[in-house]
Design a protein around this motif. Structure first.
Motif, PDB file in Angstrom:
ATOM      1  N   ASN A   1      25.995  52.817  20.968  1.00 43.73           N
ATOM      2  CA  ASN A   1      26.488  53.771  21.957  1.00 43.73           C
ATOM      3  C   ASN A   1      25.644  53.713  23.234  1.00 43.73           C
ATOM      4  N   VAL A   2      24.332  53.576  23.076  1.00 42.57           N
ATOM      5  CA  VAL A   2      23.443  53.467  24.236  1.00 42.57           C
ATOM      6  C   VAL A   2      23.789  52.209  25.038  1.00 42.57           C
ATOM      7  N   SER A   3      24.004  51.097  24.347  1.00 45.14           N
ATOM      8  CA  SER A   3      24.390  49.858  25.028  1.00 45.14           C
ATOM      9  C   SER A   3      25.720  50.025  25.764  1.00 45.14           C
ATOM     10  N   ARG A   4      26.646  50.689  25.112  1.00 48.93           N
ATOM     11  CA  ARG A   4      27.952  50.916  25.739  1.00 48.93           C
ATOM     12  C   ARG A   4      27.802  51.741  27.011  1.00 48.93           C
ATOM     13  N   LEU A   5      26.975  52.785  26.948  1.00 51.06           N
ATOM     14  CA  LEU A   5      26.769  53.641  28.119  1.00 51.06           C
ATOM     15  C   LEU A   5      26.071  52.889  29.257  1.00 51.06           C
ATOM     16  N   GLU A   6      25.099  52.047  28.908  1.00 52.30           N
ATOM     17  CA  GLU A   6      24.417  51.264  29.940  1.00 52.30           C
ATOM     18  C   GLU A   6      25.384  50.294  30.619  1.00 52.30           C
ATOM     19  N   LEU A   7      26.201  49.636  29.823  1.00 52.24           N
ATOM     20  CA  LEU A   7      27.195  48.718  30.393  1.00 52.24           C
ATOM     21  C   LEU A   7      28.207  49.467  31.266  1.00 52.24           C
ATOM     22  N   ALA A   8      28.630  50.632  30.803  1.00 52.65           N
ATOM     23  CA  ALA A   8      29.592  51.420  31.581  1.00 52.65           C
ATOM     24  C   ALA A   8      28.983  51.854  32.909  1.00 52.65           C
ATOM     25  N   GLY A   9      27.698  52.242  32.899  1.00 54.25           N
ATOM     26  CA  GLY A   9      27.033  52.649  34.131  1.00 54.25           C
ATOM     27  C   GLY A   9      26.932  51.508  35.128  1.00 54.25           C
ATOM     28  N   ILE A  10      26.561  50.322  34.633  1.00 55.45           N
ATOM     29  CA  ILE A  10      26.469  49.152  35.508  1.00 55.45           C
ATOM     30  C   ILE A  10      27.846  48.824  36.082  1.00 55.45           C
ATOM     31  N   TRP A  11      28.848  48.823  35.228  1.00 52.69           N
ATOM     32  CA  TRP A  11      30.192  48.493  35.696  1.00 52.69           C
ATOM     33  C   TRP A  11      30.688  49.519  36.709  1.00 52.69           C
ATOM     34  N   ASP A  12      30.399  50.795  36.483  1.00 53.70           N
ATOM     35  CA  ASP A  12      30.819  51.820  37.441  1.00 53.70           C
ATOM     36  C   ASP A  12      30.227  51.571  38.822  1.00 53.70           C
ATOM     37  N   LYS A  13      28.940  51.177  38.860  1.00 54.10           N
ATOM     38  CA  LYS A  13      28.301  50.870  40.147  1.00 54.10           C
ATOM     39  C   LYS A  13      28.974  49.681  40.826  1.00 54.10           C
ATOM     40  N   ILE A  14      29.230  48.631  40.045  1.00 55.96           N
ATOM     41  CA  ILE A  14      29.874  47.436  40.597  1.00 55.96           C
ATOM     42  C   ILE A  14      31.269  47.777  41.095  1.00 55.96           C
ATOM     43  N   GLU A  15      32.017  48.540  40.300  1.00 54.89           N
ATOM     44  CA  GLU A  15      33.376  48.918  40.674  1.00 54.89           C
ATOM     45  C   GLU A  15      33.383  49.722  41.976  1.00 54.89           C
ATOM     46  N   GLU A  16      32.442  50.635  42.129  1.00 55.25           N
ATOM     47  CA  GLU A  16      32.358  51.442  43.352  1.00 55.25           C
ATOM     48  C   GLU A  16      32.040  50.568  44.558  1.00 55.25           C
ATOM     49  N   MET A  17      31.108  49.623  44.376  1.00 54.75           N
ATOM     50  CA  MET A  17      30.778  48.710  45.473  1.00 54.75           C
ATOM     51  C   MET A  17      31.996  47.883  45.887  1.00 54.75           C
ATOM     52  N   LEU A  18      32.767  47.445  44.906  1.00 53.47           N
ATOM     53  CA  LEU A  18      33.960  46.657  45.216  1.00 53.47           C
ATOM     54  C   LEU A  18      35.006  47.497  45.945  1.00 53.47           C
ATOM     55  N   LYS A  19      35.199  48.731  45.496  1.00 50.41           N
ATOM     56  CA  LYS A  19      36.177  49.612  46.139  1.00 50.41           C
ATOM     57  C   LYS A  19      35.810  49.901  47.586  1.00 50.41           C
ATOM     58  N   GLU A  20      34.514  50.020  47.848  1.00 53.67           N
ATOM     59  CA  GLU A  20      34.038  50.363  49.190  1.00 53.67           C
ATOM     60  C   GLU A  20      33.731  49.116  50.024  1.00 53.67           C
ATOM     61  N   PHE A  21      34.088  47.930  49.501  1.00 49.54           N
ATOM     62  CA  PHE A  21      33.827  46.664  50.194  1.00 49.54           C
ATOM     63  C   PHE A  21      32.350  46.510  50.544  1.00 49.54           C
ATOM     64  N   GLU A  22      31.482  46.894  49.606  1.00 52.21           N
ATOM     65  CA  GLU A  22      30.043  46.853  49.828  1.00 52.21           C
ATOM     66  C   GLU A  22      29.386  45.620  49.233  1.00 52.21           C
ATOM     67  N   VAL A  23      30.180  44.629  48.859  1.00 53.40           N
ATOM     68  CA  VAL A  23      29.651  43.341  48.426  1.00 53.40           C
ATOM     69  C   VAL A  23      30.412  42.264  49.180  1.00 53.40           C
ATOM     70  N   PRO A  24      29.756  41.129  49.441  1.00 50.27           N
ATOM     71  CA  PRO A  24      30.466  40.058  50.146  1.00 50.27           C
ATOM     72  C   PRO A  24      31.670  39.586  49.337  1.00 50.27           C
ATOM     73  N   VAL A  25      32.716  39.256  50.022  1.00 44.15           N
ATOM     74  CA  VAL A  25      33.921  38.781  49.357  1.00 44.15           C
ATOM     75  C   VAL A  25      33.772  37.271  49.188  1.00 44.15           C
ATOM     76  N   THR A  26      33.530  36.876  47.950  1.00 41.81           N
ATOM     77  CA  THR A  26      33.394  35.462  47.614  1.00 41.81           C
ATOM     78  C   THR A  26      34.175  35.217  46.340  1.00 41.81           C
ATOM     79  N   LYS A  27      34.389  33.940  46.069  1.00 44.03           N
ATOM     80  CA  LYS A  27      35.093  33.583  44.844  1.00 44.03           C
ATOM     81  C   LYS A  27      34.326  34.075  43.628  1.00 44.03           C
ATOM     82  N   GLU A  28      33.031  33.901  43.679  1.00 50.12           N
ATOM     83  CA  GLU A  28      32.185  34.237  42.542  1.00 50.12           C
ATOM     84  C   GLU A  28      30.978  34.995  43.062  1.00 50.12           C
ATOM     85  N   PHE A  29      30.987  36.330  42.973  1.00 60.08           N
ATOM     86  CA  PHE A  29      29.922  37.108  43.559  1.00 60.08           C
ATOM     87  C   PHE A  29      28.772  37.366  42.617  1.00 60.08           C
ATOM     88  N   VAL A  30      28.922  37.048  41.356  1.00 62.44           N
ATOM     89  CA  VAL A  30      27.830  37.266  40.396  1.00 62.44           C
ATOM     90  C   VAL A  30      27.250  35.939  40.016  1.00 62.44           C
TER      91      VAL A  30
END
Length: 135
Positions: A106-135
């Motif tokens: 459950n702790v691992s799931r929550l950590e992954l969800a938190g990381i993904w939420d941050k990434i998702e928010e950055m993508l929604k707000e166009f706060e990361v460069p738009v590239t084919k492969e950003f990671v």
């Protein structure tokens, strides 16, 4: 409207002379000053530079989390395998919380969800460069 287009060829020529694009008072600023840009135009360019620098910092932050994501996903895969060995689906095992490894999963799931939420928010707000492969 056509006034700003007049700067295009001169800007390309001046900036083509040097690889420096920072506007922190260095040579690029002097070059842009030579173009006779208005203070508002200079502020817009500085703002655009800072925005792009922020996007690059966010991309670096995502890259730093890549190893952690892989570790946590590995833990979740192991949890799924262990649940299958016990003949209980990992989702059911996770919900029942009867085994010792349920809480860490459950702790691992929550950590992954938190990381993904941050990434998702950055993508929604166009706060990361738009590239084919950003990671």
């Amino acid at each position: 409207m056509y006034e700003h287009l007049a700067y295009l060829s001169e800007l390309k020529e001046c900036l083509g002379m040097q690889a420096v694009v920072s506007l922190d008072g260095g040579p690029a600023t002097a070059t842009l000053n030579d173009l006779g840009l208005s203070p508002q135009a200079m502020l817009c360019l500085q703002s655009a530079e800072e925005f792009e620098n922020g996007r690059s910092r966010n991309q670096d932050q995502i890259r730093k989390n890549k190893d952690k994501i892989e570790v946590e996903l590995g833990k979740m895969r192991k949890y799924k395998e262990n649940s299958e060995i016990r003949r209980v689906g990992y989702y059911d095992s996770f919900k029942l919380q009867n085994e010792d490894d349920d809480f860490p999963a459950n702790v691992s799931r929550l950590e992954l969800a938190g990381i993904w939420d941050k990434i998702e928010e950055m993508l929604k707000e166009f706060e990361v460069p738009v590239t084919k492969e950003f990671v």
